[in-house]
Write a protein that holds these residues in place. Structure first.
Motif, PDB file in Angstrom:
ATOM      1  N   SER A  66       4.721  -4.019  27.461  1.00 35.23           N
ATOM      2  CA  SER A  66       6.170  -4.012  27.624  1.00 35.23           C
ATOM      3  C   SER A  66       6.785  -5.395  27.480  1.00 35.23           C
ATOM      4  CB  SER A  66       6.527  -3.438  29.002  1.00 35.23           C
ATOM      5  OG  SER A  66       5.933  -4.222  30.033  1.00 35.23           O
ATOM      6  N   ASP A  67       5.950  -6.429  27.549  1.00 31.91           N
ATOM      7  CA  ASP A  67       6.480  -7.789  27.523  1.00 31.91           C
ATOM      8  C   ASP A  67       6.376  -8.459  26.158  1.00 31.91           C
ATOM      9  OD1 ASP A  67       5.010  -8.176  30.740  1.00 31.91           O
ATOM     10  OD2 ASP A  67       7.113  -7.800  30.268  1.00 31.91           O
ATOM     11  N   GLY A  68       5.648  -7.873  25.238  1.00 29.05           N
ATOM     12  CA  GLY A  68       5.495  -8.535  23.954  1.00 29.05           C
ATOM     13  C   GLY A  68       4.802  -7.662  22.942  1.00 29.05           C
ATOM     14  N   THR A  69       4.752  -8.151  21.721  1.00 31.44           N
ATOM     15  CA  THR A  69       4.064  -7.447  20.644  1.00 31.44           C
ATOM     16  C   THR A  69       2.935  -8.317  20.122  1.00 31.44           C
ATOM     17  OG1 THR A  69       5.597  -8.349  19.002  1.00 31.44           O
ATOM     18  CG2 THR A  69       6.143  -6.207  19.959  1.00 31.44           C
ATOM     19  N   ALA A  70       1.849  -7.682  19.693  1.00 34.55           N
ATOM     20  CA  ALA A  70       0.680  -8.419  19.241  1.00 34.55           C
ATOM     21  C   ALA A  70       0.185  -7.897  17.911  1.00 34.55           C
ATOM     22  CB  ALA A  70      -0.444  -8.306  20.277  1.00 34.55           C
ATOM     23  N   THR A  71      -0.347  -8.805  17.102  1.00 30.06           N
ATOM     24  CA  THR A  71      -1.064  -8.435  15.882  1.00 30.06           C
ATOM     25  C   THR A  71      -2.422  -9.105  15.951  1.00 30.06           C
ATOM     26  OG1 THR A  71      -0.351 -10.348  14.588  1.00 30.06           O
ATOM     27  CG2 THR A  71       1.120  -8.432  14.629  1.00 30.06           C
ATOM     28  N   ALA A  72      -3.228  -8.926  14.909  1.00 32.26           N
ATOM     29  CA  ALA A  72      -4.563  -9.521  14.915  1.00 32.26           C
ATOM     30  C   ALA A  72      -4.520 -11.037  14.918  1.00 32.26           C
ATOM     31  CB  ALA A  72      -5.356  -9.033  13.704  1.00 32.26           C
ATOM     32  N   THR A  73      -3.430 -11.621  14.460  1.00 31.78           N
ATOM     33  CA  THR A  73      -3.368 -13.076  14.388  1.00 31.78           C
ATOM     34  C   THR A  73      -2.154 -13.660  15.086  1.00 31.78           C
ATOM     35  OG1 THR A  73      -2.268 -12.900  12.229  1.00 31.78           O
ATOM     36  CG2 THR A  73      -4.650 -13.207  12.235  1.00 31.78           C
ATOM     37  N   GLY A  74      -1.546 -12.909  15.994  1.00 32.41           N
ATOM     38  CA  GLY A  74      -0.408 -13.485  16.683  1.00 32.41           C
ATOM     39  C   GLY A  74       0.143 -12.623  17.790  1.00 32.41           C
ATOM     40  N   TYR A  75       1.068 -13.215  18.527  1.00 31.57           N
ATOM     41  CA  TYR A  75       1.663 -12.558  19.687  1.00 31.57           C
ATOM     42  C   TYR A  75       3.063 -13.127  19.883  1.00 31.57           C
ATOM     43  CZ  TYR A  75       2.412 -11.521  24.680  1.00 31.57           C
ATOM     44  OH  TYR A  75       2.921 -11.105  25.885  1.00 31.57           O
ATOM     45  N   THR A  76       4.005 -12.244  20.195  1.00 37.25           N
ATOM     46  CA  THR A  76       5.370 -12.681  20.455  1.00 37.25           C
ATOM     47  C   THR A  76       5.919 -11.962  21.675  1.00 37.25           C
ATOM     48  OG1 THR A  76       5.769 -13.050  18.094  1.00 37.25           O
ATOM     49  CG2 THR A  76       7.698 -12.908  19.523  1.00 37.25           C
ATOM     50  N   SER A  77       6.515 -12.719  22.571  1.00 37.96           N
ATOM     51  CA  SER A  77       7.188 -12.139  23.733  1.00 37.96           C
ATOM     52  C   SER A  77       8.421 -12.975  24.026  1.00 37.96           C
ATOM     53  CB  SER A  77       6.250 -12.126  24.948  1.00 37.96           C
ATOM     54  OG  SER A  77       6.084 -13.437  25.456  1.00 37.96           O
ATOM     55  N   ASP A  78       9.093 -12.663  25.109  1.00 43.49           N
ATOM     56  CA  ASP A  78      10.273 -13.440  25.485  1.00 43.49           C
ATOM     57  C   ASP A  78       9.909 -14.859  25.904  1.00 43.49           C
ATOM     58  OD1 ASP A  78      11.893 -11.285  24.994  1.00 43.49           O
ATOM     59  OD2 ASP A  78      11.958 -10.625  27.092  1.00 43.49           O
ATOM     60  N   THR A  79       8.655 -15.073  26.292  1.00 41.59           N
ATOM     61  CA  THR A  79       8.263 -16.381  26.821  1.00 41.59           C
ATOM     62  C   THR A  79       7.254 -17.135  25.951  1.00 41.59           C
ATOM     63  OG1 THR A  79       6.556 -15.314  28.165  1.00 41.59           O
ATOM     64  CG2 THR A  79       8.705 -15.730  29.215  1.00 41.59           C
ATOM     65  N   ALA A  80       6.646 -16.473  24.970  1.00 39.86           N
ATOM     66  CA  ALA A  80       5.614 -17.144  24.183  1.00 39.86           C
ATOM     67  C   ALA A  80       5.560 -16.623  22.758  1.00 39.86           C
ATOM     68  CB  ALA A  80       4.244 -16.967  24.840  1.00 39.86           C
ATOM     69  N   LYS A  81       5.257 -17.531  21.846  1.00 31.94           N
ATOM     70  CA  LYS A  81       4.979 -17.166  20.460  1.00 31.94           C
ATOM     71  C   LYS A  81       3.668 -17.830  20.080  1.00 31.94           C
ATOM     72  CE  LYS A  81       6.649 -17.422  15.695  1.00 31.94           C
ATOM     73  NZ  LYS A  81       7.722 -17.911  14.780  1.00 31.94           N
ATOM     74  N   ILE A  82       2.697 -17.025  19.642  1.00 29.88           N
ATOM     75  CA  ILE A  82       1.365 -17.522  19.317  1.00 29.88           C
ATOM     76  C   ILE A  82       0.987 -17.075  17.923  1.00 29.88           C
ATOM     77  CG2 ILE A  82      -1.087 -17.471  19.941  1.00 29.88           C
ATOM     78  CD1 ILE A  82      -0.167 -16.691  22.810  1.00 29.88           C
ATOM     79  N   THR A  83       0.527 -18.005  17.106  1.00 28.72           N
ATOM     80  CA  THR A  83      -0.049 -17.655  15.812  1.00 28.72           C
ATOM     81  C   THR A  83      -1.434 -18.280  15.730  1.00 28.72           C
ATOM     82  OG1 THR A  83       0.969 -19.570  14.730  1.00 28.72           O
ATOM     83  CG2 THR A  83       2.165 -17.480  14.637  1.00 28.72           C
ATOM     84  N   ILE A  84      -2.388 -17.536  15.193  1.00 29.54           N
ATOM     85  CA  ILE A  84      -3.772 -17.997  15.089  1.00 29.54           C
ATOM     86  C   ILE A  84      -4.160 -18.077  13.624  1.00 29.54           C
ATOM     87  CG2 ILE A  84      -6.177 -17.553  15.687  1.00 29.54           C
ATOM     88  CD1 ILE A  84      -5.175 -15.982  18.108  1.00 29.54           C
ATOM     89  N   GLU A  85      -4.680 -19.230  13.246  1.00 27.79           N
ATOM     90  CA  GLU A  85      -5.085 -19.468  11.868  1.00 27.79           C
ATOM     91  C   GLU A  85      -6.569 -19.798  11.808  1.00 27.79           C
ATOM     92  OE1 GLU A  85      -4.171 -22.638   8.217  1.00 27.79           O
ATOM     93  OE2 GLU A  85      -2.966 -22.665  10.067  1.00 27.79           O
ATOM     94  N   THR A  86      -7.266 -19.218  10.849  1.00 28.84           N
ATOM     95  CA  THR A  86      -8.656 -19.561  10.579  1.00 28.84           C
ATOM     96  C   THR A  86      -8.707 -20.506   9.387  1.00 28.84           C
ATOM     97  OG1 THR A  86      -9.331 -17.345  11.284  1.00 28.84           O
ATOM     98  CG2 THR A  86     -10.948 -18.636  10.061  1.00 28.84           C
ATOM     99  N   VAL A  87      -9.395 -21.628   9.542  1.00 31.30           N
ATOM    100  CA  VAL A  87      -9.527 -22.605   8.460  1.00 31.30           C
ATOM    101  C   VAL A  87     -11.006 -22.753   8.116  1.00 31.30           C
ATOM    102  CG1 VAL A  87      -9.107 -24.966   7.704  1.00 31.30           C
ATOM    103  CG2 VAL A  87      -7.494 -23.842   9.267  1.00 31.30           C
TER     104      VAL A  87
END
Length: 318
Positions: A66-87
């Protein structure tokens, strides 16, 4: 790392492959803290054939809450935005694979620390994914393994647990800033009064004022011989800040021929500089290096996909 510490980890049954010359090879099999430190940082080389390792793209994200949405390489909510990259760069013996989580938060205090078994003390360990699951973490990396020693300033989530300054530390402030500091020049109480939310005590510092620090390829974390081996190509975990409330979590895999050789400390510093970090700091590495996203292991520790117990994690709360 302290002479009083003893090995609490399962014995390793992997043959030595000439990583150490002469007498150090014998010392690695000895009991006590020295042997454990050597085992932690100079774990035997593991060859992997036909394996690409785990990557962020392989992670199956949990269902959105209920607080955010997630994908295999990221997450977004009202308090955080995360993106994950493989190099992944190079090939064969030069191959390197590392993972970068770009973390932006609206409140610095949702970047937290958690202890293994929710207990503070020496030699209390659990796998990073287990600690992360207990804490409700969206994203986590292994911390500084504070429980391996009895020195260092330990402030976690605004609470002081240890005030025994010994080395260069990293301080996270409640205003979203992050700074390198000298633990021996300040007390934990003074740090708390100044607005420090979390501290980490490992090192060395990698980047300050946007520039890679010189001499880090010669630094020893502590004085026992086992820490000489933090140099060279190793699996690594590190944390950096681009700006207030904008962090980079980096985990580099290593000791896996054809997948990832690991990185040196100067190479690790350059990863942060290239991404615009103003400050960066090295954390516990080797087989401890782990990144966990949505309760799943992102990286491939030592090319074996197996976590190693540690005393703490740094995480982003959901």
């Amino acid at each position: 790392m302290t002479s009083e510490t003893t090995d609490q980890r399962p014995a390793r049954r992997i043959s030595r492959r000439g990583l150490l010359a002469g007498g150090l090879g014998l010392l690695a099999t000895a009991g006590g803290a020295g042997g454990w430190a050597l085992n932690r940082y100079v774990v035997d080389h593991v060859e992997v054939t036909g394996a690409s390792g785990l990557t962020a793209a392989n992670v199956v994200a949990a269902e959105a809450d209920s607080d955010g949405t997630a994908t295999a390489t990221g997450y977004t909510s009202d308090t955080a935005k995360i993106t994950i990259e493989t190099v992944s760069t190079g090939s064969g013996s030069s191959a390197v694979t590392y993972f970068v989580a770009d973390v932006q938060v609206s409140d610095a205090t949702i970047v937290k620390s958690a202890f293994a078994n929710d207990q503070f003390g020496e030699n209390i360990i659990a796998n990073p994914s287990e600690i992360a699951a207990s804490a409700g973490a969206v994203l986590a990396i292994n911390g500084d393994y504070y429980g391996f020693r009895d020195t260092g300033i330990v402030i976690r989530n605004g609470v002081m647990f240890r005030d025994a300054g010994a080395r260069q530390g990293l301080a996270f402030y409640a205003d979203g800033s992050v700074k390198l500091y000298d633990e021996t020049a300040v007390s934990a109480g003074e740090l708390l009064a100044d607005g420090v939310w979390n501290t980490l005590s490992f090192g060395p510092g990698l980047v300050e004022d946007g520039k890679a620090l010189s001499g880090i390829d010669q630094v020893e974390v502590d004085t026992n011989f086992g820490n000489h081996s933090i140099q060279g190509n190793q699996p690594r975990t590190a944390i950096g800040m681009i700006g207030k409330n904008h962090l980079l979590f980096v985990v580099a895999d290593g000791r896996s021929q054809g997948y990832s050789r690991g990185v040196t400390l100067p190479e690790l510093a350059q990863i942060f500089v290239d991404r615009g970090a103003e400050v960066a700091y090295n954390l516990d590495g080797g087989g401890s290096s782990a990144m966990v996203f949505q309760d799943r292991l992102v990286n491939n520790p030592l090319g074996k996909g197996q976590e190693r117990g540690t005393s703490d994690i740094l995480y982003v709360a959901g």
